[in-house]
Design a protein around this motif. Structure first.
Motif, short mmCIF file in Angstrom:
data_model
loop_
_atom_site.label_atom_id
_atom_site.label_comp_id
_atom_site.label_asym_id
_atom_site.label_seq_id
_atom_site.Cartn_x
_atom_site.Cartn_y
_atom_site.Cartn_z
N GLU A 14 -7.57 -5.24 -9.91
CA GLU A 14 -6.93 -5.00 -11.20
C GLU A 14 -5.42 -5.02 -11.06
OE1 GLU A 14 -8.41 -1.56 -13.25
OE2 GLU A 14 -10.49 -2.17 -12.94
N THR A 15 -4.94 -4.47 -9.96
CA THR A 15 -3.50 -4.46 -9.70
C THR A 15 -2.98 -5.89 -9.53
OG1 THR A 15 -3.73 -2.34 -8.59
CG2 THR A 15 -1.74 -3.56 -8.15
N ARG A 34 0.86 -1.19 0.00
CA ARG A 34 0.00 0.00 0.00
C ARG A 34 0.89 1.23 0.00
NH1 ARG A 34 -4.46 1.05 4.57
NH2 ARG A 34 -2.60 1.52 5.77
N THR A 35 0.70 2.05 -1.01
CA THR A 35 1.47 3.28 -1.14
C THR A 35 0.50 4.45 -1.12
OG1 THR A 35 1.35 3.39 -3.55
CG2 THR A 35 3.12 2.05 -2.61
N GLU A 36 1.03 5.65 -1.15
CA GLU A 36 0.16 6.83 -1.18
C GLU A 36 -0.63 6.90 -2.49
OE1 GLU A 36 3.29 10.27 -2.57
OE2 GLU A 36 3.28 9.68 -0.46
N ASP A 37 -0.18 6.20 -3.52
CA ASP A 37 -0.88 6.16 -4.81
C ASP A 37 -1.83 4.97 -4.94
OD1 ASP A 37 0.54 8.43 -5.64
OD2 ASP A 37 2.20 7.19 -6.36
N GLY A 38 -1.95 4.17 -3.90
CA GLY A 38 -2.81 2.98 -3.94
C GLY A 38 -1.97 1.72 -3.79
N TRP A 39 -2.54 0.61 -4.16
CA TRP A 39 -1.87 -0.68 -4.03
C TRP A 39 -0.97 -0.95 -5.23
CZ3 TRP A 39 -1.94 -3.27 0.41
CH2 TRP A 39 -2.98 -3.02 1.31
N GLU A 40 0.20 -1.49 -4.96
CA GLU A 40 1.12 -1.95 -6.00
C GLU A 40 1.34 -3.44 -5.79
OE1 GLU A 40 4.75 0.26 -6.09
OE2 GLU A 40 3.71 2.18 -6.32
N ALA A 41 1.24 -4.20 -6.86
CA ALA A 41 1.40 -5.66 -6.76
C ALA A 41 2.70 -6.09 -7.42
CB ALA A 41 0.23 -6.36 -7.44
N ASP A 81 -10.79 -19.16 -4.38
CA ASP A 81 -10.28 -17.92 -4.97
C ASP A 81 -10.17 -16.80 -3.94
OD1 ASP A 81 -9.09 -16.88 -7.18
OD2 ASP A 81 -10.94 -16.13 -8.08
N ALA A 82 -9.71 -17.14 -2.76
CA ALA A 82 -9.65 -16.20 -1.64
C ALA A 82 -8.76 -14.99 -1.93
CB ALA A 82 -9.15 -16.92 -0.39
N VAL A 83 -7.63 -15.21 -2.57
CA VAL A 83 -6.72 -14.10 -2.84
C VAL A 83 -7.39 -13.06 -3.73
CG1 VAL A 83 -4.57 -13.49 -4.03
CG2 VAL A 83 -4.60 -15.39 -2.43
N THR A 84 -8.12 -13.51 -4.73
CA THR A 84 -8.84 -12.58 -5.61
C THR A 84 -9.91 -11.82 -4.84
OG1 THR A 84 -8.42 -13.98 -7.53
CG2 THR A 84 -10.24 -12.41 -7.71
N GLU A 85 -10.63 -12.53 -3.97
CA GLU A 85 -11.68 -11.86 -3.19
C GLU A 85 -11.09 -10.85 -2.21
OE1 GLU A 85 -14.96 -14.11 -1.63
OE2 GLU A 85 -14.62 -15.70 -3.10
N ILE A 86 -9.96 -11.15 -1.62
CA ILE A 86 -9.30 -10.20 -0.73
C ILE A 86 -8.89 -8.96 -1.52
CG2 ILE A 86 -7.20 -9.78 0.63
CD1 ILE A 86 -7.43 -12.75 1.55
N ALA A 87 -8.28 -9.18 -2.68
CA ALA A 87 -7.85 -8.05 -3.52
C ALA A 87 -9.04 -7.19 -3.93
CB ALA A 87 -7.10 -8.57 -4.75
N GLU A 88 -10.17 -7.81 -4.27
CA GLU A 88 -11.36 -7.05 -4.62
C GLU A 88 -11.82 -6.19 -3.45
OE1 GLU A 88 -14.44 -9.64 -6.11
OE2 GLU A 88 -13.19 -10.29 -7.79
N GLU A 106 -4.27 -8.63 -10.73
CA GLU A 106 -4.37 -9.37 -11.99
C GLU A 106 -3.16 -9.13 -12.90
OE1 GLU A 106 -6.39 -11.88 -12.94
OE2 GLU A 106 -7.06 -11.71 -10.86
N THR A 107 -2.48 -8.01 -12.72
CA THR A 107 -1.30 -7.74 -13.56
C THR A 107 -0.16 -8.71 -13.27
OG1 THR A 107 -0.36 -6.11 -12.02
CG2 THR A 107 -1.85 -5.28 -13.74
N VAL A 108 -0.17 -9.35 -12.09
CA VAL A 108 0.90 -10.29 -11.75
C VAL A 108 0.42 -11.74 -11.70
CG1 VAL A 108 2.25 -8.58 -10.50
CG2 VAL A 108 0.61 -9.99 -9.24
N ARG A 109 -0.84 -11.96 -11.90
CA ARG A 109 -1.38 -13.33 -11.83
C ARG A 109 -1.05 -14.11 -13.06
NH1 ARG A 109 -4.75 -16.58 -8.73
NH2 ARG A 109 -5.58 -15.17 -7.22
#
Length: 178
Positions: A172-173, A9-16, A159-166, A175-178
């Motif tokens: 969306e962040t 978590r950064t000041e610009d949002g989440w980075e994955a 699919d817990a990781v996806t639900e947590i991210a949602e 999904e860029t690394v999935r």
């Protein structure tokens, strides 16, 4: 099949970032990896999932000790990645208890213990003979302040990781690394 990712978590949002856990042997190694993902000491989440068997969340806030939640300790105990998360402290054991080699029989059980760990509803941890509970262990309030309540976390299964991210607004962040 495993999936592991870091969400910082950064000041610009989440980075994955996708992460390889091959060189991670201890919880300390995992915490160091998470801290490297955020040089500003922001909150970093390590999300680990083994298909629909179990998932784990490790939260690192700066130099604080990592907080851990594992959805099914017994399932995770059968996994090399799960074993990293299942510390003695998390399982409520005294780390010195396993050091008494005189109490071990050649069949891998401690004096007075039966070979049938299934009878008490727990699975043995590989190589220790100690029982691990079925079901969740750890800090179920690990994501409360981020919008995922204890009840929601405990109800996640597939699919817990996806639900947590949602829930975090980071799907969306992620999904860029999935």
């Amino acid at each position: 099949m495993y999936f592991a990712a870091l969400l910082a978590r950064t000041e610009d949002g989440w980075e994955a970032s996708d992460t390889e856990l091959d060189d991670v042997e201890t919880l300390s190694d995992l915490a160091d990896l998470a801290r490297e993902a955020s040089p500003d000491e922001d909150t970093v989440l390590v999300l680990i999932e083994q298909e629909d068997a179990w998932f784990g969340v490790v939260r690192v806030d700066g130099e604080d000790d990592p907080r851990i939640y594992v959805s099914d300790a017994a399932a995770a105990a059968r996994s090399s990645y799960g074993e990293i998360l299942l510390t003695d402290e998390l399982l409520g054991r005294d780390p010195d208890d396993g050091d008494d080699l005189d109490a071990l029989d050649l069949d891998g059980t401690e004096d007075g213990d039966s070979d049938d760990d299934e009878a008490d509803g727990a699975d043995p941890v590989a190589g220790t003979g100690e029982a691990v509970p079925h079901g969740p262990v750890g800090d179920a309030q690990i994501l409360d302040d981020l919008g995922v309540s204890e009840k929601e976390l405990r109800s996640l299964a597939t699919d817990a990781v996806t639900e947590i991210a949602e829930a975090l607004g980071a799907s969306e962040t992620l999904e860029t690394v999935r």
